[in-house]
Scaffold this active site. Structure first.
Site, mmCIF file in Angstrom:
data_model
loop_
_atom_site.group_PDB
_atom_site.id
_atom_site.type_symbol
_atom_site.label_atom_id
_atom_site.label_comp_id
_atom_site.label_asym_id
_atom_site.label_seq_id
_atom_site.Cartn_x
_atom_site.Cartn_y
_atom_site.Cartn_z
ATOM 1 N N TYR A 60 0.850 -1.198 0.000
ATOM 2 C CA TYR A 60 0.000 0.000 0.000
ATOM 3 C C TYR A 60 0.893 1.258 0.000
ATOM 4 O O TYR A 60 0.742 2.145 0.835
ATOM 5 C CB TYR A 60 -0.938 0.056 1.209
ATOM 6 C CG TYR A 60 -1.619 -1.245 1.592
ATOM 7 C CD1 TYR A 60 -2.840 -1.602 1.019
ATOM 8 C CD2 TYR A 60 -1.054 -2.095 2.535
ATOM 9 C CE1 TYR A 60 -3.475 -2.779 1.386
ATOM 10 C CE2 TYR A 60 -1.684 -3.276 2.907
ATOM 11 C CZ TYR A 60 -2.894 -3.617 2.330
ATOM 12 O OH TYR A 60 -3.524 -4.782 2.699
ATOM 13 N N ASN A 97 5.126 7.975 -0.528
ATOM 14 C CA ASN A 97 5.262 8.903 0.594
ATOM 15 C C ASN A 97 6.261 8.402 1.631
ATOM 16 O O ASN A 97 7.159 9.139 2.060
ATOM 17 C CB ASN A 97 3.888 9.130 1.236
ATOM 18 C CG ASN A 97 3.907 10.190 2.314
ATOM 19 O OD1 ASN A 97 4.335 11.304 2.087
ATOM 20 N ND2 ASN A 97 3.428 9.839 3.505
ATOM 21 N N GLU A 134 1.460 -1.401 -4.858
ATOM 22 C CA GLU A 134 0.309 -0.498 -4.823
ATOM 23 C C GLU A 134 -0.625 -0.891 -5.970
ATOM 24 O O GLU A 134 -0.169 -1.240 -7.059
ATOM 25 C CB GLU A 134 0.783 0.954 -4.978
ATOM 26 C CG GLU A 134 -0.296 1.984 -5.250
ATOM 27 C CD GLU A 134 -1.334 2.072 -4.133
ATOM 28 O OE1 GLU A 134 -2.534 2.095 -4.462
ATOM 29 O OE2 GLU A 134 -0.928 2.142 -2.945
ATOM 30 N N CYS A 168 -5.191 3.751 9.727
ATOM 31 C CA CYS A 168 -6.207 4.805 9.727
ATOM 32 C C CYS A 168 -7.467 4.367 10.446
ATOM 33 O O CYS A 168 -8.469 5.084 10.438
ATOM 34 C CB CYS A 168 -6.534 5.239 8.293
ATOM 35 S SG CYS A 168 -7.230 3.929 7.263
ATOM 36 N N GLU A 220 -5.064 8.512 13.210
ATOM 37 C CA GLU A 220 -3.976 7.815 12.532
ATOM 38 C C GLU A 220 -3.042 7.288 13.617
ATOM 39 O O GLU A 220 -2.669 8.020 14.545
ATOM 40 C CB GLU A 220 -3.215 8.764 11.613
ATOM 41 C CG GLU A 220 -4.015 9.293 10.448
ATOM 42 C CD GLU A 220 -4.078 8.335 9.277
ATOM 43 O OE1 GLU A 220 -3.093 7.591 9.063
ATOM 44 O OE2 GLU A 220 -5.106 8.330 8.582
#
Length: 396
Positions: free
Chosen positions: A243, A248, A264, A350, A384
Protein backbone atom coordinates in the site's frame (compact mmCIF):
# COMPACT_ATOMS: atom_id res chain seq x y z
CA UNK A 1 -11.96 13.55 -3.82
CA UNK A 2 -10.78 13.80 -0.25
CA UNK A 3 -12.76 12.27 2.57
CA UNK A 4 -14.61 14.70 4.81
CA UNK A 5 -15.27 13.45 8.31
CA UNK A 6 -17.81 13.74 11.10
CA UNK A 7 -16.83 16.24 13.74
CA UNK A 8 -15.58 15.97 17.28
CA UNK A 9 -18.52 16.54 19.63
CA UNK A 10 -17.38 14.96 22.90
CA UNK A 11 -19.19 11.61 22.44
CA UNK A 12 -17.43 8.36 23.29
CA UNK A 13 -14.89 7.15 20.74
CA UNK A 14 -16.61 3.87 19.87
CA UNK A 15 -20.01 5.49 19.41
CA UNK A 16 -18.50 8.17 17.22
CA UNK A 17 -16.54 5.61 15.21
CA UNK A 18 -19.69 3.59 14.58
CA UNK A 19 -21.42 6.78 13.50
CA UNK A 20 -18.54 7.57 11.14
CA UNK A 21 -18.56 4.10 9.59
CA UNK A 22 -22.28 4.44 8.84
CA UNK A 23 -21.85 7.78 7.05
CA UNK A 24 -21.16 8.25 3.34
CA UNK A 25 -17.50 8.88 2.53
CA UNK A 26 -18.31 12.49 1.62
CA UNK A 27 -20.10 13.38 4.87
CA UNK A 28 -19.22 17.01 5.46
CA UNK A 29 -17.36 18.89 8.15
CA UNK A 30 -19.24 21.79 9.69
CA UNK A 31 -17.00 24.86 9.59
CA UNK A 32 -18.38 26.27 12.84
CA UNK A 33 -16.94 23.28 14.74
CA UNK A 34 -13.32 24.22 13.94
CA UNK A 35 -12.45 25.83 17.27
CA UNK A 36 -8.69 26.30 17.79
CA UNK A 37 -9.22 27.31 21.41
CA UNK A 38 -10.62 23.79 22.04
CA UNK A 39 -7.84 21.97 20.21
CA UNK A 40 -5.85 20.80 23.24
CA UNK A 41 -8.93 19.39 24.94
CA UNK A 42 -10.10 17.49 21.88
CA UNK A 43 -6.57 16.09 21.46
CA UNK A 44 -6.50 14.92 25.08
CA UNK A 45 -9.96 13.36 24.75
CA UNK A 46 -8.96 11.59 21.54
CA UNK A 47 -5.81 10.27 23.22
CA UNK A 48 -7.83 9.04 26.21
CA UNK A 49 -10.40 7.24 24.06
CA UNK A 50 -7.71 5.57 21.96
CA UNK A 51 -5.96 4.40 25.14
CA UNK A 52 -9.23 2.88 26.38
CA UNK A 53 -9.75 1.06 23.11
CA UNK A 54 -6.23 -0.42 23.21
CA UNK A 55 -6.21 -1.12 26.97
CA UNK A 56 -6.35 -4.91 26.55
CA UNK A 57 -3.12 -4.92 24.51
CA UNK A 58 0.42 -4.80 25.87
CA UNK A 59 1.65 -1.51 24.46
CA UNK A 60 4.44 0.92 25.33
CA UNK A 61 3.72 4.54 26.21
CA UNK A 62 1.77 6.36 23.51
CA UNK A 63 3.67 9.03 21.61
CA UNK A 64 1.31 11.85 20.63
CA UNK A 65 1.88 14.14 17.66
CA UNK A 66 -0.30 17.23 17.60
CA UNK A 67 -1.44 19.12 14.52
CA UNK A 68 -1.53 22.83 14.01
CA UNK A 69 -4.88 23.96 15.48
CA UNK A 70 -5.87 25.72 12.24
CA UNK A 71 -4.90 25.99 8.56
CA UNK A 72 -3.58 22.43 8.51
CA UNK A 73 -5.49 20.91 5.56
CA UNK A 74 -3.79 21.20 2.19
CA UNK A 75 -6.95 20.20 0.34
CA UNK A 76 -10.63 21.02 0.71
CA UNK A 77 -13.89 20.63 -1.20
CA UNK A 78 -16.82 23.01 -1.22
CA UNK A 79 -20.23 22.97 -2.80
CA UNK A 80 -21.16 26.12 -4.71
CA UNK A 81 -24.52 27.57 -3.71
CA UNK A 82 -26.45 29.78 -6.13
CA UNK A 83 -28.97 32.07 -4.41
CA UNK A 84 -30.31 34.56 -6.93
CA UNK A 85 -27.48 36.94 -7.69
CA UNK A 86 -25.49 35.61 -4.75
CA UNK A 87 -22.88 32.90 -5.09
CA UNK A 88 -21.01 31.33 -2.17
CA UNK A 89 -19.19 28.27 -0.89
CA UNK A 90 -21.25 25.87 1.21
CA UNK A 91 -20.72 22.90 3.48
CA UNK A 92 -23.29 20.62 5.09
CA UNK A 93 -24.07 19.03 8.43
CA UNK A 94 -24.57 15.25 7.97
CA UNK A 95 -27.66 15.57 10.18
CA UNK A 96 -29.17 18.17 7.83
CA UNK A 97 -27.72 17.53 4.35
CA UNK A 98 -30.21 19.80 2.58
CA UNK A 99 -29.38 23.04 4.38
CA UNK A 100 -26.19 24.78 3.22
CA UNK A 101 -23.83 26.39 5.71
CA UNK A 102 -22.28 29.43 4.09
CA UNK A 103 -18.50 29.10 4.22
CA UNK A 104 -16.67 32.26 3.23
CA UNK A 105 -13.52 31.10 5.03
CA UNK A 106 -12.55 27.69 6.39
CA UNK A 107 -10.18 27.59 9.38
CA UNK A 108 -9.15 23.99 8.75
CA UNK A 109 -7.89 24.76 5.24
CA UNK A 110 -4.46 26.10 4.36
CA UNK A 111 -3.79 29.83 4.27
CA UNK A 112 -3.54 29.60 0.49
CA UNK A 113 -6.98 28.00 0.14
CA UNK A 114 -8.50 30.73 2.29
CA UNK A 115 -6.75 33.36 0.18
CA UNK A 116 -7.99 31.83 -3.07
CA UNK A 117 -11.60 31.23 -2.00
CA UNK A 118 -12.95 34.81 -2.36
CA UNK A 119 -10.68 35.65 -5.30
CA UNK A 120 -11.97 32.69 -7.31
CA UNK A 121 -15.63 33.51 -6.70
CA UNK A 122 -15.03 37.14 -7.67
CA UNK A 123 -13.38 35.96 -10.88
CA UNK A 124 -16.23 33.65 -11.99
CA UNK A 125 -19.21 35.59 -10.61
CA UNK A 126 -19.72 37.76 -13.70
CA UNK A 127 -18.63 35.19 -16.31
CA UNK A 128 -21.81 33.25 -17.13
CA UNK A 129 -20.09 30.32 -18.86
CA UNK A 130 -17.90 29.72 -15.79
CA UNK A 131 -20.61 30.39 -13.21
CA UNK A 132 -23.59 28.61 -14.77
CA UNK A 133 -24.14 25.08 -13.37
CA UNK A 134 -20.93 25.23 -11.32
CA UNK A 135 -21.73 23.04 -8.31
CA UNK A 136 -18.42 22.23 -6.62
CA UNK A 137 -14.86 23.53 -6.29
CA UNK A 138 -11.97 21.40 -5.04
CA UNK A 139 -8.67 22.89 -3.91
CA UNK A 140 -5.35 21.06 -3.60
CA UNK A 141 -2.45 23.18 -2.32
CA UNK A 142 1.16 22.70 -1.28
CA UNK A 143 3.49 24.05 1.36
CA UNK A 144 5.42 25.78 -1.45
CA UNK A 145 2.50 27.90 -2.72
CA UNK A 146 1.18 25.82 -5.61
CA UNK A 147 -2.56 25.24 -6.10
CA UNK A 148 -4.71 22.96 -8.23
CA UNK A 149 -8.35 24.04 -8.60
CA UNK A 150 -11.01 21.68 -9.97
CA UNK A 151 -14.30 23.17 -11.20
CA UNK A 152 -17.18 20.67 -11.30
CA UNK A 153 -20.25 21.30 -13.48
CA UNK A 154 -23.76 19.98 -14.07
CA UNK A 155 -23.39 20.83 -17.77
CA UNK A 156 -21.13 19.89 -20.69
CA UNK A 157 -17.77 21.64 -20.92
CA UNK A 158 -17.44 23.22 -24.38
CA UNK A 159 -15.12 25.46 -26.39
CA UNK A 160 -16.63 28.63 -24.92
CA UNK A 161 -15.94 27.37 -21.39
CA UNK A 162 -12.41 26.40 -22.39
CA UNK A 163 -11.67 29.89 -23.72
CA UNK A 164 -13.05 31.51 -20.55
CA UNK A 165 -11.10 29.25 -18.21
CA UNK A 166 -7.90 29.99 -20.14
CA UNK A 167 -8.39 33.66 -19.23
CA UNK A 168 -9.11 32.61 -15.65
CA UNK A 169 -5.87 30.65 -15.59
CA UNK A 170 -3.97 33.73 -16.79
CA UNK A 171 -5.41 35.68 -13.85
CA UNK A 172 -4.16 33.00 -11.41
CA UNK A 173 -0.62 32.25 -12.65
CA UNK A 174 0.35 30.15 -9.62
CA UNK A 175 -2.70 27.88 -10.07
CA UNK A 176 -3.59 24.99 -12.33
CA UNK A 177 -7.21 24.47 -13.40
CA UNK A 178 -9.24 21.39 -14.25
CA UNK A 179 -12.83 21.20 -15.45
CA UNK A 180 -15.04 18.17 -14.79
CA UNK A 181 -18.41 17.42 -16.30
CA UNK A 182 -20.25 14.12 -16.80
CA UNK A 183 -17.10 11.99 -16.67
CA UNK A 184 -15.19 14.44 -18.86
CA UNK A 185 -11.96 15.87 -17.49
CA UNK A 186 -10.48 18.96 -19.12
CA UNK A 187 -6.92 19.77 -18.01
CA UNK A 188 -5.94 23.37 -18.64
CA UNK A 189 -2.27 23.25 -17.65
CA UNK A 190 -1.72 20.07 -15.63
CA UNK A 191 -3.60 17.88 -13.17
CA UNK A 192 -1.03 17.72 -10.38
CA UNK A 193 1.00 19.81 -7.97
CA UNK A 194 4.53 19.23 -6.68
CA UNK A 195 4.73 19.12 -2.90
CA UNK A 196 7.92 19.41 -0.84
CA UNK A 197 8.08 17.88 2.63
CA UNK A 198 10.97 18.50 5.00
CA UNK A 199 11.91 15.41 7.01
CA UNK A 200 14.79 15.57 9.51
CA UNK A 201 16.12 18.59 7.63
CA UNK A 202 16.04 16.89 4.23
CA UNK A 203 13.62 17.92 1.50
CA UNK A 204 11.61 15.33 -0.42
CA UNK A 205 9.54 16.13 -3.49
CA UNK A 206 6.24 14.49 -4.41
CA UNK A 207 3.88 14.69 -7.34
CA UNK A 208 0.31 14.82 -6.03
CA UNK A 209 -2.33 14.13 -8.67
CA UNK A 210 -5.90 15.46 -8.57
CA UNK A 211 -8.38 12.92 -7.20
CA UNK A 212 -5.65 10.54 -6.00
CA UNK A 213 -4.86 9.87 -2.35
CA UNK A 214 -2.43 12.19 -0.56
CA UNK A 215 -2.03 12.96 3.12
CA UNK A 216 -4.11 16.14 3.67
CA UNK A 217 -2.19 17.43 6.71
CA UNK A 218 1.33 18.24 5.51
CA UNK A 219 2.67 19.04 8.98
CA UNK A 220 1.52 15.72 10.41
CA UNK A 221 2.75 13.90 7.31
CA UNK A 222 6.24 15.24 8.01
CA UNK A 223 5.99 14.09 11.64
CA UNK A 224 4.85 10.62 10.55
CA UNK A 225 7.82 10.30 8.21
CA UNK A 226 10.26 11.44 10.89
CA UNK A 227 8.75 8.93 13.33
CA UNK A 228 9.07 6.12 10.75
CA UNK A 229 12.73 7.00 10.22
CA UNK A 230 13.32 7.07 13.97
CA UNK A 231 11.76 3.68 14.72
CA UNK A 232 13.75 2.06 11.90
CA UNK A 233 17.07 3.73 12.75
CA UNK A 234 18.68 0.40 13.65
CA UNK A 235 17.19 -1.45 10.69
CA UNK A 236 19.24 -2.75 7.78
CA UNK A 237 18.84 -5.12 4.87
CA UNK A 238 15.74 -4.86 2.68
CA UNK A 239 12.27 -3.34 3.06
CA UNK A 240 9.02 -4.75 1.71
CA UNK A 241 6.22 -2.18 1.56
CA UNK A 242 2.53 -2.75 0.81
CA UNK A 243 0.00 0.00 0.00
CA UNK A 244 2.80 2.43 -0.91
CA UNK A 245 0.63 5.11 -2.58
CA UNK A 246 2.78 7.75 -4.29
CA UNK A 247 5.89 6.67 -2.40
CA UNK A 248 5.26 8.90 0.59
CA UNK A 249 7.06 6.55 3.01
CA UNK A 250 9.12 4.60 0.48
CA UNK A 251 11.33 7.49 -0.54
CA UNK A 252 12.55 8.78 2.87
CA UNK A 253 12.91 5.21 4.18
CA UNK A 254 14.99 4.12 1.18
CA UNK A 255 18.13 5.53 2.80
CA UNK A 256 17.69 3.05 5.68
CA UNK A 257 17.73 -0.06 3.49
CA UNK A 258 19.73 -1.77 0.76
CA UNK A 259 16.65 -2.35 -1.39
CA UNK A 260 12.97 -1.45 -1.24
CA UNK A 261 10.21 -3.27 -3.11
CA UNK A 262 6.87 -1.47 -2.78
CA UNK A 263 3.44 -2.50 -4.05
CA UNK A 264 0.31 -0.50 -4.82
CA UNK A 265 -2.90 -1.24 -6.76
CA UNK A 266 -3.73 2.27 -8.03
CA UNK A 267 -2.22 2.92 -11.46
CA UNK A 268 -2.18 6.70 -10.86
CA UNK A 269 -0.35 6.27 -7.55
CA UNK A 270 2.14 3.82 -9.08
CA UNK A 271 2.94 6.29 -11.86
CA UNK A 272 3.40 9.09 -9.29
CA UNK A 273 5.57 6.85 -7.10
CA UNK A 274 7.86 6.02 -10.02
CA UNK A 275 8.20 9.72 -10.88
CA UNK A 276 8.80 10.64 -7.24
CA UNK A 277 11.49 7.97 -6.90
CA UNK A 278 13.25 9.42 -9.94
CA UNK A 279 13.09 13.09 -8.94
CA UNK A 280 14.35 12.28 -5.44
CA UNK A 281 17.27 10.32 -6.86
CA UNK A 282 16.43 6.99 -5.21
CA UNK A 283 17.93 4.11 -7.21
CA UNK A 284 17.16 1.31 -4.75
CA UNK A 285 13.34 1.41 -4.88
CA UNK A 286 11.13 -0.69 -7.16
CA UNK A 287 7.33 -0.24 -7.34
CA UNK A 288 5.00 -3.00 -8.51
CA UNK A 289 1.35 -2.50 -9.45
CA UNK A 290 -0.40 -5.30 -7.58
CA UNK A 291 -3.20 -5.74 -5.05
CA UNK A 292 -2.10 -6.59 -1.52
CA UNK A 293 -4.02 -9.87 -1.47
CA UNK A 294 -2.23 -10.98 -4.65
CA UNK A 295 1.14 -10.01 -3.18
CA UNK A 296 0.35 -12.01 -0.05
CA UNK A 297 -0.81 -15.03 -2.02
CA UNK A 298 2.39 -15.01 -4.09
CA UNK A 299 4.81 -14.46 -1.22
CA UNK A 300 3.01 -17.02 0.97
CA UNK A 301 3.54 -19.56 -1.81
CA UNK A 302 -0.16 -20.04 -2.52
CA UNK A 303 0.26 -19.09 -6.19
CA UNK A 304 3.16 -18.91 -8.62
CA UNK A 305 5.29 -15.80 -8.27
CA UNK A 306 4.06 -13.27 -10.87
CA UNK A 307 6.46 -11.93 -13.48
CA UNK A 308 6.17 -8.37 -12.15
CA UNK A 309 7.41 -9.42 -8.71
CA UNK A 310 10.21 -11.47 -10.23
CA UNK A 311 11.31 -8.50 -12.33
CA UNK A 312 11.30 -6.31 -9.21
CA UNK A 313 13.73 -8.75 -7.60
CA UNK A 314 11.45 -10.16 -4.92
CA UNK A 315 13.06 -13.58 -5.28
CA UNK A 316 16.32 -12.14 -3.95
CA UNK A 317 14.70 -9.80 -1.43
CA UNK A 318 15.43 -10.54 2.22
CA UNK A 319 13.25 -8.03 4.08
CA UNK A 320 14.14 -7.27 7.66
CA UNK A 321 11.19 -4.85 7.87
CA UNK A 322 7.75 -4.81 6.26
CA UNK A 323 5.76 -1.59 6.06
CA UNK A 324 1.98 -1.75 5.74
CA UNK A 325 -0.40 1.21 5.43
CA UNK A 326 -3.75 -0.48 4.70
CA UNK A 327 -7.19 1.04 4.15
CA UNK A 328 -9.78 1.11 6.94
CA UNK A 329 -10.46 -2.62 6.62
CA UNK A 330 -6.97 -3.37 7.92
CA UNK A 331 -4.90 -6.40 6.97
CA UNK A 332 -6.62 -9.53 5.65
CA UNK A 333 -5.69 -12.91 7.16
CA UNK A 334 -3.25 -13.80 4.38
CA UNK A 335 -1.37 -10.52 4.77
CA UNK A 336 -1.23 -10.99 8.55
CA UNK A 337 0.42 -14.37 7.96
CA UNK A 338 2.84 -12.82 5.48
CA UNK A 339 4.02 -10.00 7.75
CA UNK A 340 4.30 -12.45 10.66
CA UNK A 341 7.24 -14.04 8.81
CA UNK A 342 9.26 -10.80 8.90
CA UNK A 343 11.25 -9.74 11.96
CA UNK A 344 10.02 -6.13 12.16
CA UNK A 345 6.67 -4.64 11.16
CA UNK A 346 5.96 -0.94 10.69
CA UNK A 347 2.17 -0.56 10.64
CA UNK A 348 0.50 2.76 9.81
CA UNK A 349 -3.23 2.59 10.55
CA UNK A 350 -6.21 4.80 9.73
CA UNK A 351 -8.61 2.67 11.78
CA UNK A 352 -7.76 1.75 15.40
CA UNK A 353 -10.47 -0.92 15.53
CA UNK A 354 -8.94 -3.02 12.73
CA UNK A 355 -5.45 -2.22 13.98
CA UNK A 356 -6.37 -3.69 17.36
CA UNK A 357 -7.66 -6.87 15.72
CA UNK A 358 -4.48 -7.21 13.64
CA UNK A 359 -2.26 -6.62 16.68
CA UNK A 360 -4.13 -9.32 18.61
CA UNK A 361 -3.45 -11.73 15.74
CA UNK A 362 0.24 -10.79 15.67
CA UNK A 363 0.72 -10.89 19.46
CA UNK A 364 1.83 -14.53 19.46
CA UNK A 365 4.89 -13.74 17.33
CA UNK A 366 5.64 -10.01 17.77
CA UNK A 367 5.72 -7.34 20.46
CA UNK A 368 4.88 -3.68 19.94
CA UNK A 369 7.96 -1.62 20.84
CA UNK A 370 6.79 1.82 19.61
CA UNK A 371 3.27 3.24 19.52
CA UNK A 372 2.15 6.67 18.29
CA UNK A 373 -1.00 8.66 17.63
CA UNK A 374 -0.95 11.29 14.87
CA UNK A 375 -3.71 13.89 14.86
CA UNK A 376 -4.06 14.02 11.09
CA UNK A 377 -7.70 15.19 11.27
CA UNK A 378 -8.28 17.60 14.18
CA UNK A 379 -11.87 18.13 15.41
CA UNK A 380 -12.94 14.72 14.09
CA UNK A 381 -12.85 11.25 15.64
CA UNK A 382 -10.52 10.01 12.95
CA UNK A 383 -7.21 8.71 14.32
CA UNK A 384 -3.98 7.81 12.53
CA UNK A 385 -1.83 5.40 14.50
CA UNK A 386 1.67 4.03 14.03
CA UNK A 387 3.08 0.91 15.66
CA UNK A 388 6.46 -0.76 15.32
CA UNK A 389 6.61 -4.47 16.13
CA UNK A 390 9.58 -6.77 16.54
CA UNK A 391 9.76 -10.53 16.71
CA UNK A 392 9.61 -11.65 20.34
CA UNK A 393 13.06 -13.19 20.49
CA UNK A 394 14.64 -10.13 18.82
CA UNK A 395 13.19 -7.25 20.85
CA UNK A 396 16.06 -5.15 22.19
Amino acid sequence: MGVRLDLYTGNSYNAALNQYLSLPRESAMRPDQIQPEMYEKQLQDKQSELAKLMATLSLPEMEVFASKPSHYRMRAEFRIWHDGDDLYYAMFDPADPRTPIRTDQFLAASDLINELMPKLLDAVRDVPVLRYKLFQVDFLTTTTGEALISLLYHKPIDAEWNAAVQELNNAFPACHFIGRSRKKKQIITRDFVMETLTVDGQKFHYQQVENSFTQPNAGISEKMLEWALDVTKRASGDLLEMYCGNGNFSIPLARRFDRVVATEISKVSVNSAQLNIAINGMDNVQVVKMASEDVSAALNGDVELPKSLIQAGVSELTPSVVLVDPPRAGLDDATVELVRKIDSILYISCNPETLKANLEALSSSHDVVRYAMFDQFPYTHHVETGVYLQRKNQVE
